[in-house]
Design a protein around this motif. Structure first.
Motif, PDB file in Angstrom:
ATOM      1  N   MET A 157     102.330 122.138  87.994  1.00  0.00           N
ATOM      2  CA  MET A 157     101.665 123.364  88.444  1.00  0.00           C
ATOM      3  C   MET A 157     102.247 123.799  89.789  1.00  0.00           C
ATOM      4  N   LEU A 158     102.438 125.084  89.947  1.00  0.00           N
ATOM      5  CA  LEU A 158     102.992 125.626  91.187  1.00  0.00           C
ATOM      6  C   LEU A 158     102.153 126.790  91.674  1.00  0.00           C
ATOM      7  N   ILE A 159     101.855 126.776  92.975  1.00  0.00           N
ATOM      8  CA  ILE A 159     101.311 127.941  93.658  1.00  0.00           C
ATOM      9  C   ILE A 159     102.267 128.267  94.795  1.00  0.00           C
ATOM     10  N   ASP A 160     102.821 129.459  94.769  1.00  0.00           N
ATOM     11  CA  ASP A 160     103.683 129.933  95.859  1.00  0.00           C
ATOM     12  C   ASP A 160     102.809 130.763  96.784  1.00  0.00           C
ATOM     13  N   PHE A 161     102.568 130.249  97.975  1.00  0.00           N
ATOM     14  CA  PHE A 161     101.628 130.891  98.884  1.00  0.00           C
ATOM     15  C   PHE A 161     102.241 132.052  99.668  1.00  0.00           C
ATOM     16  N   SER A 162     103.523 132.303  99.474  1.00  0.00           N
ATOM     17  CA  SER A 162     104.153 133.390 100.230  1.00  0.00           C
ATOM     18  C   SER A 162     105.365 133.920  99.484  1.00  0.00           C
ATOM     19  N   SER A 163     105.218 135.115  98.939  1.00  0.00           N
ATOM     20  CA  SER A 163     106.337 135.758  98.261  1.00  0.00           C
ATOM     21  C   SER A 163     106.121 137.263  98.317  1.00  0.00           C
ATOM     22  N   ARG A 164     107.213 138.002  98.476  1.00  0.00           N
ATOM     23  CA  ARG A 164     107.110 139.456  98.553  1.00  0.00           C
ATOM     24  C   ARG A 164     107.941 140.072  97.443  1.00  0.00           C
ATOM     25  N   PRO A 165     107.317 140.771  96.512  1.00  0.00           N
ATOM     26  CA  PRO A 165     108.061 141.318  95.376  1.00  0.00           C
ATOM     27  C   PRO A 165     109.118 142.320  95.816  1.00  0.00           C
ATOM     28  N   PRO A 166     110.255 142.346  95.131  1.00  0.00           N
ATOM     29  CA  PRO A 166     111.265 143.383  95.386  1.00  0.00           C
ATOM     30  C   PRO A 166     110.824 144.706  94.760  1.00  0.00           C
ATOM     31  N   HIS A 167     109.854 145.322  95.404  1.00  0.00           N
ATOM     32  CA  HIS A 167     109.215 146.547  94.918  1.00  0.00           C
ATOM     33  C   HIS A 167     109.013 147.463  96.116  1.00  0.00           C
ATOM     34  N   PRO A 168     109.228 148.758  95.976  1.00  0.00           N
ATOM     35  CA  PRO A 168     109.144 149.665  97.131  1.00  0.00           C
ATOM     36  C   PRO A 168     107.825 149.590  97.889  1.00  0.00           C
ATOM     37  N   ASP A 169     106.707 149.374  97.199  1.00  0.00           N
ATOM     38  CA  ASP A 169     105.415 149.324  97.876  1.00  0.00           C
ATOM     39  C   ASP A 169     105.311 148.158  98.862  1.00  0.00           C
ATOM     40  N   PHE A 170     106.124 147.115  98.641  1.00  0.00           N
ATOM     41  CA  PHE A 170     106.072 145.934  99.492  1.00  0.00           C
ATOM     42  C   PHE A 170     107.198 145.905 100.523  1.00  0.00           C
ATOM     43  N   ASN A 171     108.020 146.920 100.542  1.00  0.00           N
ATOM     44  CA  ASN A 171     109.191 146.910 101.413  1.00  0.00           C
ATOM     45  C   ASN A 171     109.416 148.254 102.106  1.00  0.00           C
ATOM     46  N   PRO A 172     108.400 148.772 102.806  1.00  0.00           N
ATOM     47  CA  PRO A 172     108.608 150.008 103.567  1.00  0.00           C
ATOM     48  C   PRO A 172     109.520 149.737 104.766  1.00  0.00           C
ATOM     49  N   PRO A 173     110.086 150.793 105.359  1.00  0.00           N
ATOM     50  CA  PRO A 173     110.931 150.604 106.545  1.00  0.00           C
ATOM     51  C   PRO A 173     110.181 149.850 107.643  1.00  0.00           C
ATOM     52  N   ALA A 174     110.879 148.911 108.293  1.00  0.00           N
ATOM     53  CA  ALA A 174     110.239 148.068 109.307  1.00  0.00           C
ATOM     54  C   ALA A 174     111.159 147.909 110.516  1.00  0.00           C
ATOM     55  N   PRO A 175     111.323 148.959 111.312  1.00  0.00           N
ATOM     56  CA  PRO A 175     112.212 148.862 112.484  1.00  0.00           C
ATOM     57  C   PRO A 175     111.824 147.755 113.454  1.00  0.00           C
ATOM     58  N   HIS A 176     110.525 147.429 113.517  1.00  0.00           N
ATOM     59  CA  HIS A 176     110.094 146.400 114.465  1.00  0.00           C
ATOM     60  C   HIS A 176     110.548 145.005 114.058  1.00  0.00           C
TER      61      HIS A 176
END
Length: 285
Positions: A1-20
């Motif tokens: 069994m696996l739980i990944d506690f941190s992952s960000r999908p390669p999807h536009p909603d999860f990757n807005p511009p982040a200059p900071h």
């Protein structure tokens, strides 16, 4: 069994511009390049298929609301919509802007109405320490709602916020004030790893997220992470929670490096699922 506690999908909603976070891109350029070349880096379909292949029970996705500080947002609605579309494997944590008067109401709405299962506080992006009094009402609400809180711990590379906001002592102050709060400090506190171990040892409801760090560094001499492995496979083994931190690192590579640490079977199970289930308030099996 696996739980990944941190992952960000390669999807536009999860990757807005982040200059900071431009300095993050410099620091993590090599590891993110490996993710881009891995199967799960070739788009959302491959990312989803990776978790199918690994038979992951859950993957935790985190919203962030930095409207006041950086004009950046991964909305609760986007996270909740992704979870609805892709099924119960995916669990969402809410993000709120504590500088706004409606932060507590927004958090409660995200849990009660949108179905999110926790709160994500990247305090260096919020420009406040975890023990800032403006966060107290959110901690109280998390206890009331019986959901956990993810709190950033350790160095940040933003350079627009002092790295001192990530010191474990701030989380210690939170847990002293809110002992019933279920919380996870992640990443695991570098360069204050030993201090974080002490804080987690003190507080029964505080966990450590082993994410945004290559697992192989835990066994590398002079890395600063050696104590994490020593305590994490012994007296604090019920505190450690694995996350790949994709796209900072390929999912498969993060899991392989964890497997190569030589953890016994029960400790590996705790790190990769058992402890996360307890934090999330979910049953085993």
């Amino acid at each position: 069994m696996l739980i990944d506690f941190s992952s960000r999908p390669p999807h536009p909603d999860f990757n807005p511009p982040a200059p900071h976070l431009q300095n993050y891109r410099r620091v993590y350029a090599n590891s993110e390049a490996r993710s881009a070349g891995a199967d799960e880096g070739q788009g959302l379909k491959s990312w989803l298929e990776t978790y199918d292949r690994l038979n992951a029970r859950h993957v935790v996705l985190k919203a962030r609301d930095l409207t006041t500080t950086f004009g950046f947002k991964i909305s609760n609605e986007s996270v909740a919509g992704f979870v609805r579309q892709h099924g119960p494997r995916y669990i969402g944590f809410a993000g709120v802007d504590p500088w706004q008067d409606d932060a507590v109401a927004t958090f409660e709405h995200a849990v009660r109405d949108l179905g999110l299962r926790g709160l994500n506080l990247q305090c260096f992006e919020l420009k406040m320490t975890p023990d800032d009094p403006r966060l107290f009402a959110l901690y109280e609400k998390a206890v009331e709602l019986d959901v956990p809180v993810n709190i950033h711990c350790g160095i940040n590379f933003s350079t627009q916020t002092p790295m001192s906001v990530g010191k474990p002592e701030h989380i210690d102050n939170v847990m002293v004030r809110f002992p019933q709060l279920r919380a996870v400090a992640s990443p695991p506190g570098w360069p204050w790893v030993q201090e974080l171990l002490g804080v987690a040892w003190r507080h029964p409801n505080l966990y450590i997220g082993v994410l945004a760090v290559r697992p192989k560094l835990l066994s590398k001499p002079h890395s600063g992470y050696e104590a994490l492995l020593q305590y994490g496979r012994t007296i604090l083994r019920e505190k450690m929670i694995f996350g790949s931190a994709f796209p900072m690192m390929p999912i498969g590579q993060a899991l392989q490096e964890l497997q190569e640490l030589g953890l016994d079977d029960e400790t590996f199970r705790l790190w990769t699922s058992g402890n996360a289930l307890r934090l999330l308030g979910l049953p085993e099996g």
